[in-house]
Enzyme design. Sequence first.
Site, PDB file in Angstrom:
ATOM      1  N   SER A 249       0.841  -1.123   0.016  1.00 14.09           N
ATOM      2  CA  SER A 249      -0.029   0.002  -0.024  1.00 14.09           C
ATOM      3  C   SER A 249       0.936   1.171  -0.061  1.00 14.09           C
ATOM      4  O   SER A 249       1.564   1.322  -0.986  1.00 14.09           O
ATOM      5  CB  SER A 249      -0.871  -0.083   1.374  1.00 14.09           C
ATOM      6  OG  SER A 249      -2.076   0.770   1.067  1.00 14.09           O
TER       7      SER A 249
ATOM      8  N   ASP B 242      -9.057  -5.497  -5.322  1.00 12.92           N
ATOM      9  CA  ASP B 242      -8.452  -4.546  -4.395  1.00 12.92           C
ATOM     10  C   ASP B 242      -8.563  -3.025  -4.956  1.00 12.92           C
ATOM     11  O   ASP B 242      -8.057  -2.717  -6.236  1.00 12.92           O
ATOM     12  CB  ASP B 242      -6.529  -4.388  -4.276  1.00 12.92           C
ATOM     13  CG  ASP B 242      -6.160  -3.524  -3.279  1.00 12.92           C
ATOM     14  OD1 ASP B 242      -6.715  -2.436  -3.044  1.00 12.92           O
ATOM     15  OD2 ASP B 242      -4.921  -4.179  -2.865  1.00 12.92           O
TER      16      ASP B 242
ATOM     17  N   HIS C  49      -8.253  -5.216  -0.255  1.00 13.55           N
ATOM     18  CA  HIS C  49      -6.831  -4.731  -0.151  1.00 13.55           C
ATOM     19  C   HIS C  49      -6.391  -4.907   1.519  1.00 13.55           C
ATOM     20  O   HIS C  49      -5.210  -5.045   1.219  1.00 13.55           O
ATOM     21  CB  HIS C  49      -6.989  -3.168  -0.007  1.00 13.55           C
ATOM     22  CG  HIS C  49      -5.782  -2.176   0.236  1.00 13.55           C
ATOM     23  ND1 HIS C  49      -4.633  -2.315  -0.475  1.00 13.55           N
ATOM     24  CD2 HIS C  49      -5.561  -1.282   1.086  1.00 13.55           C
ATOM     25  CE1 HIS C  49      -3.885  -1.409  -0.312  1.00 13.55           C
ATOM     26  NE2 HIS C  49      -4.204  -0.976   0.759  1.00 13.55           N
TER      27      HIS C  49
END
Length: 168
Positions: free
Chosen positions: A59, A126, A140
Amino acid sequence: AFVDSLRQDTGLNIDAYGVNYPAGRLQLGGGDGANDTISRVKSVVQACPNTKIVLGGYSQGASVIDIVAGVPAGGVTWGNSLPAQYVDNIAAVATFGNIADRSGSPISNQSSLLGSKAIDLCNPGDPICHAGPGNEWSDHTNGYVPTYTSQAANFVAAKLMAARPYAP
């Protein structure tokens, strides 16, 4: 999970380092993270010039690695990229849930420095890295272990073992 899988795949004693940066919604700390990553690479190489390093991030951490690799991370262009003299010390790069994938510019396709050493993994549901329909936030936050972390570990283990000098 990724580091654990990598240790299992290689049998190597692999040290892990958590990059120091202020994570936040606007990702304003990405440049700080890139600078910390580069500082860590430099200090490791100075102490042990033959060390092979793996860069990885999930991320916002993936955005930090984008900056290090010289790829604008989802429009984030602040921060420094890795000086070319350290590229040979980087054995592999693995990112997960990388916003750069959303625009079709993952490290593996865009980085002249590290692209050939990179794997960018995006869970198809995601919303951070996948622009298509059917995205769920849970894909995610919960969608990478163990499938994608194991896949990345297999890729990285092959790169590490190929880069590792063996004694006869």
